[in-house]
Design an enzyme around this catalytic site. Structure first.
Site, mmCIF file in Angstrom:
data_model
loop_
_atom_site.group_PDB
_atom_site.id
_atom_site.type_symbol
_atom_site.label_atom_id
_atom_site.label_comp_id
_atom_site.label_asym_id
_atom_site.label_seq_id
_atom_site.Cartn_x
_atom_site.Cartn_y
_atom_site.Cartn_z
ATOM 1 N N LYS A 22 48.606 41.066 50.420
ATOM 2 C CA LYS A 22 47.312 40.521 49.972
ATOM 3 C C LYS A 22 47.468 39.717 48.681
ATOM 4 O O LYS A 22 46.955 38.599 48.569
ATOM 5 C CB LYS A 22 46.348 41.697 49.737
ATOM 6 C CG LYS A 22 45.122 41.355 48.926
ATOM 7 C CD LYS A 22 44.191 42.542 48.792
ATOM 8 C CE LYS A 22 44.335 43.374 47.552
ATOM 9 N NZ LYS A 22 43.923 42.739 46.302
ATOM 10 N N ASN A 23 48.195 40.301 47.719
ATOM 11 C CA ASN A 23 48.268 39.649 46.413
ATOM 12 C C ASN A 23 49.174 38.419 46.408
ATOM 13 O O ASN A 23 49.235 37.684 45.421
ATOM 14 C CB ASN A 23 48.730 40.649 45.343
ATOM 15 C CG ASN A 23 47.637 41.653 45.015
ATOM 16 O OD1 ASN A 23 46.498 41.501 45.458
ATOM 17 N ND2 ASN A 23 47.981 42.675 44.249
ATOM 18 N N ARG A 92 38.576 39.236 43.147
ATOM 19 C CA ARG A 92 39.266 38.774 41.958
ATOM 20 C C ARG A 92 40.091 37.521 42.289
ATOM 21 O O ARG A 92 40.263 36.627 41.469
ATOM 22 C CB ARG A 92 40.190 39.894 41.466
ATOM 23 C CG ARG A 92 41.147 39.529 40.362
ATOM 24 C CD ARG A 92 40.427 39.327 39.062
ATOM 25 N NE ARG A 92 41.351 39.056 37.955
ATOM 26 C CZ ARG A 92 40.940 38.715 36.748
ATOM 27 N NH1 ARG A 92 39.664 38.606 36.491
ATOM 28 N NH2 ARG A 92 41.810 38.489 35.797
ATOM 29 N N CYS A 116 38.142 44.916 42.017
ATOM 30 C CA CYS A 116 37.928 46.346 41.818
ATOM 31 C C CYS A 116 37.319 46.662 40.466
ATOM 32 O O CYS A 116 37.527 45.926 39.505
ATOM 33 C CB CYS A 116 39.273 47.054 41.900
ATOM 34 S SG CYS A 116 39.678 47.581 43.548
ATOM 35 N N ARG A 121 38.878 42.962 33.376
ATOM 36 C CA ARG A 121 39.395 41.746 34.012
ATOM 37 C C ARG A 121 39.017 40.453 33.259
ATOM 38 O O ARG A 121 38.378 39.556 33.820
ATOM 39 C CB ARG A 121 38.939 41.622 35.479
ATOM 40 C CG ARG A 121 38.956 42.872 36.313
ATOM 41 C CD ARG A 121 40.280 43.478 36.579
ATOM 42 N NE ARG A 121 41.261 42.795 37.355
ATOM 43 C CZ ARG A 121 41.567 43.067 38.620
ATOM 44 N NH1 ARG A 121 40.904 43.941 39.305
ATOM 45 N NH2 ARG A 121 42.567 42.460 39.201
ATOM 46 N N PRO A 122 39.380 40.346 31.978
ATOM 47 C CA PRO A 122 39.094 39.104 31.254
ATOM 48 C C PRO A 122 39.970 37.950 31.755
ATOM 49 O O PRO A 122 40.959 38.184 32.452
ATOM 50 C CB PRO A 122 39.460 39.451 29.803
ATOM 51 C CG PRO A 122 40.460 40.549 29.915
ATOM 52 C CD PRO A 122 40.144 41.305 31.186
ATOM 53 N N ASP A 124 40.876 35.414 29.410
ATOM 54 C CA ASP A 124 41.245 34.694 28.181
ATOM 55 C C ASP A 124 42.672 34.129 28.245
ATOM 56 O O ASP A 124 42.931 33.015 27.779
ATOM 57 C CB ASP A 124 41.075 35.598 26.954
ATOM 58 C CG ASP A 124 41.887 36.877 27.079
ATOM 59 O OD1 ASP A 124 41.747 37.572 28.117
ATOM 60 O OD2 ASP A 124 42.687 37.178 26.182
ATOM 61 N N ASP A 339 49.367 49.412 40.645
ATOM 62 C CA ASP A 339 48.720 49.526 41.957
ATOM 63 C C ASP A 339 49.209 50.708 42.795
ATOM 64 O O ASP A 339 48.677 50.934 43.891
ATOM 65 C CB ASP A 339 48.912 48.228 42.764
ATOM 66 C CG ASP A 339 48.021 47.102 42.258
ATOM 67 O OD1 ASP A 339 47.144 47.371 41.419
ATOM 68 O OD2 ASP A 339 48.211 45.956 42.688
ATOM 69 N N ARG A 435 39.464 46.652 51.807
ATOM 70 C CA ARG A 435 39.754 45.397 51.094
ATOM 71 C C ARG A 435 41.249 45.088 51.132
ATOM 72 O O ARG A 435 41.648 43.926 51.036
ATOM 73 C CB ARG A 435 39.336 45.511 49.623
ATOM 74 C CG ARG A 435 37.842 45.433 49.385
ATOM 75 C CD ARG A 435 37.565 45.335 47.907
ATOM 76 N NE ARG A 435 38.579 44.486 47.312
ATOM 77 C CZ ARG A 435 39.145 44.679 46.134
ATOM 78 N NH1 ARG A 435 38.783 45.674 45.374
ATOM 79 N NH2 ARG A 435 40.062 43.861 45.694
HETATM 80 C C1 UD1 Z 1 47.096 41.270 39.737
HETATM 81 C C2 UD1 Z 1 46.867 41.956 41.052
HETATM 82 C C3 UD1 Z 1 46.496 43.417 40.838
HETATM 83 C C4 UD1 Z 1 47.529 44.101 39.959
HETATM 84 C C5 UD1 Z 1 47.759 43.314 38.679
HETATM 85 C C6 UD1 Z 1 48.890 43.870 37.829
HETATM 86 C C7 UD1 Z 1 46.039 40.173 42.468
HETATM 87 C C8 UD1 Z 1 44.892 39.619 43.236
HETATM 88 N N1 UD1 Z 1 45.799 41.300 41.768
HETATM 89 O O1 UD1 Z 1 45.844 41.301 39.048
HETATM 90 O O2 UD1 Z 1 46.433 44.059 42.099
HETATM 91 O O3 UD1 Z 1 47.063 45.389 39.633
HETATM 92 O O4 UD1 Z 1 48.102 41.943 38.995
HETATM 93 O O5 UD1 Z 1 50.072 43.914 38.542
HETATM 94 O O6 UD1 Z 1 47.139 39.659 42.514
HETATM 95 N N2 UD1 Z 1 44.521 40.394 31.048
HETATM 96 C C9 UD1 Z 1 43.887 39.934 29.911
HETATM 97 N N3 UD1 Z 1 43.475 38.630 29.897
HETATM 98 C C10 UD1 Z 1 43.668 37.792 30.950
HETATM 99 C C11 UD1 Z 1 44.317 38.280 32.108
HETATM 100 C C12 UD1 Z 1 44.730 39.589 32.129
HETATM 101 O O7 UD1 Z 1 43.702 40.657 28.952
HETATM 102 O O8 UD1 Z 1 43.293 36.623 30.865
HETATM 103 C C13 UD1 Z 1 44.974 41.798 31.093
HETATM 104 C C14 UD1 Z 1 44.222 42.609 32.153
HETATM 105 O O9 UD1 Z 1 42.986 43.097 31.667
HETATM 106 C C15 UD1 Z 1 45.205 43.695 32.441
HETATM 107 C C16 UD1 Z 1 46.564 43.008 32.303
HETATM 108 O O10 UD1 Z 1 46.318 41.843 31.533
HETATM 109 O O11 UD1 Z 1 45.126 44.677 31.426
HETATM 110 C C17 UD1 Z 1 47.211 42.667 33.626
HETATM 111 O O12 UD1 Z 1 46.412 41.762 34.302
HETATM 112 P P1 UD1 Z 1 47.017 40.677 35.301
HETATM 113 O O13 UD1 Z 1 48.495 40.780 35.357
HETATM 114 O O14 UD1 Z 1 46.409 39.374 34.960
HETATM 115 O O15 UD1 Z 1 46.430 41.195 36.678
HETATM 116 P P2 UD1 Z 1 45.623 40.385 37.768
HETATM 117 O O16 UD1 Z 1 46.259 39.067 37.992
HETATM 118 O O17 UD1 Z 1 44.170 40.444 37.466
#
Ligand code: UD1
Length: 453
Positions: A22-23, A92, A116, A121-122, A124, A339, A435
């Site tokens: 999926k990811n 997401r 989820c 999920r910011p 920034d 995950d 999902r």
């Molecule tokens: C992806 C995966 C999710 C997995 C995660 C970590 C998808 C669709 N989802 O989520 O299943 O759990 O990787 O392996 O591929 N963060 C910030 N600012 C940002 C972006 C992220 O602070 O702009 C923080 C998040 O809150 C979190 C951490 O960084 O604490 C990891 O997030 P990220 O690696 O971006 O995960 P996703 O891409 O959302």
């Protein structure tokens, strides 16, 4: 919301085959926006996250079909650059469209994306990275509008003339203007303060078309990023270094149609490995990559699971497990994946294996542990740490019980616990599990579980 019921206590035997991840598929679907012509993806699971993503792409104007496990998508004529609507809110993954739309149109608007309830999920890091690539962002009426910069955005491909084959002259002129404007920008460098998976994917997607060379330092290294780069390279992109923390992207003029099979889903594989550890038994998991779950497999072997690999299959055989204490700290690749901490927690709870989990990525990932506590399990949750201590059988409730899934992987964890407990347990909010798992009920039934929707 539907629920599933499990009459637990049966060992699992047999085989399952894993579908695409999926990811990996979600960002690849976003990438289709950058491609002139049809993209065909094989072995895709029929899960709601992917169906919703196809809905978002159709809302943008793409043609998409999902027959059997094959997706065909053609985004040549998309005419919008706003990520919004009911479909976008649900997943997401819709956030990946940001990079793809910026790569195509030089501008995009995003409203909050879904996913989820595991944390804030910011975005920034996405926005700061895009800023380093020369994109500005503004908040307008609850939406974030991102654009290359006024002059360049105006010169980029206008939506209606996009890759419309009937309008090649205008498209070519617009593209030329955009590229001339982009020449102002030298090789771009982005330093990510944290190796965010989504931010890395968005930056790749925003950089793949054009004349600049982009260097992403501090990139995430997950297999899904290697898969996205492999897909884009198969379509004609020039991306090097995916899988390391430094990715270099040499922009190309266009990307071509491609037929591609994404990597198998490592989280689904891990879930089934942990299910058989919870119940005991012996199963073979086909179409999976051992190296994507090495970290988990090492831990399972340390408590006595017998695991063999041959080609793209993993065979696991579980009888008694040792009560050796385990400790995991979730972290970006190659650390322990966030995950699968829930499924590991559930397995250790039912097997009486002491476990400490430190969840470093998402703040709300212990709701499954709170649910397990209701069954009498000895679990202490303190901020980002959960401690699982062995629980004497007599302390467990053994009447029919209803547990509630609050997120996708937490739901899978509750199913794992229910499979092992010698009682009838229901798990509510099955939609959350659907999902990410094509048909976990059918798969587990095939392995001998007494489970039904
Ligand atoms: C992806 C995966 C999710 C997995 C995660 C970590 C998808 C669709 N989802 O989520 O299943 O759990 O990787 O392996 O591929 N963060 C910030 N600012 C940002 C972006 C992220 O602070 O702009 C923080 C998040 O809150 C979190 C951490 O960084 O604490 C990891 O997030 P990220 O690696 O971006 O995960 P996703 O891409 O959302």
């Amino acid at each position: 919301m539907s629920e599933i019921t499990v009459n637990g206590g049966r060992k699992l035997f047999g085989g399952v085959k894993i579908k695409g991840a999926k990811n990996a598929i979600l960002p690849i679907l976003a990438a289709s926006v950058l491609i002139r012509g049809e993209v065909k993806l094989k072995n895709c699971p029929r899960i709601s996250d992917i169906k919703n993503m196809l809905g978002v792409l159709r809302d943008l104007g793409a043609k998409a079909s999902f027959r059997g496990n094959t997706i065909k998508i053609n985004a040549s004529k998309i005419s919008k650059y706003e990520i919004k609507g009911e479909n976008a809110k649900k997943i997401r993954g819709s956030i990946f469209l940001l990079g793809a739309l910026l790569g195509r149109f030089g501008k995009a608007t995003t409203f909050a994306s879904g996913g989820c309830a595991i944390g804030a999920r910011p975005i920034d890091l996405h926005l700061r990275g895009l800023e380093a690539l020369g994109f500005k962002s503004e908040d307008i009426n609850g939406a974030t509008y991102i654009y290359r910069d006024e002059a360049i955005a105006q010169n980029s491909l206008e939506p209606a003339t996009g890759f419309d084959p009937k309008n090649t002259r205008n498209a070519a002129t617009a593209q030329k203007k955009a590229l001339n404007a982009m020449r102002e920008i030298k090789t771009r460098e982005v330093f990510l303060d944290f190796a965010s998976v989504g931010a890395t994917e968005n930056l790749i997607l925003a950089s793949v078309l054009g004349e600049e060379t982009t260097r992403i330092v501090g990139a995430a290294r997950e297999p899904e990023i290697v898969c996205l780069s492999g897909f884009l390279n198969a379509a004609g992109a020039k991306i090097a270094g995916a899988g390391t923390d430094e990715i270099i992207i040499d922009g190309v003029r266009e990307l071509s149609p491609v037929v591609f099979e994404p990597i198998p889903d490592r989280i689904v594989c891990a879930t089934y490995l942990l299910a058989v550890c919870a119940t005991g038994g012996s199963i073979t998991i086909k179409n999976t990559l051992y190296e994507h779950n090495e970290n988990l497999i090492a831990k399972l072997r340390s408590v006595g699971a017998k695991i063999q690999t041959r080609g793209n299959s993993i065979k696991i055989n579980v009888a008694e497990l040792k009560k050796t204490p385990l400790s995991v700290h979730t972290a970006p690749w190659v650390g322990f994946p966030t995950d699968i901490q829930s499924q590991l927690g559930a397995m250790c709870a039912v097997r009486g294996i002491p476990l400490t989990i430190t969840e470093n990525l998402f703040e709300n990932r212990f709701s499954y542990a709170s649910e397990l506590k209701k069954l009498g399990f000895n679990i202490e949750i303190n901020g980002k740490t959960a401690k699982f201590e062995p629980t004497p059988r007599e302390n467990l409730t053994n009447t029919q019980l209803a547990l509630t899934a609050e997120d996708l992987r937490g739901g899978a964890a509750l199913i794992i616990a229910a499979l092992a407990l010698p009682q009838k347990t229901t798990v509510k909010n099955y939609e959350l599990v659907a999902r990410g798992y094509e048909d976990i009920v059918a798969d587990l039934k095939k392995l001998g579980a007494d489970i039904y929707l």
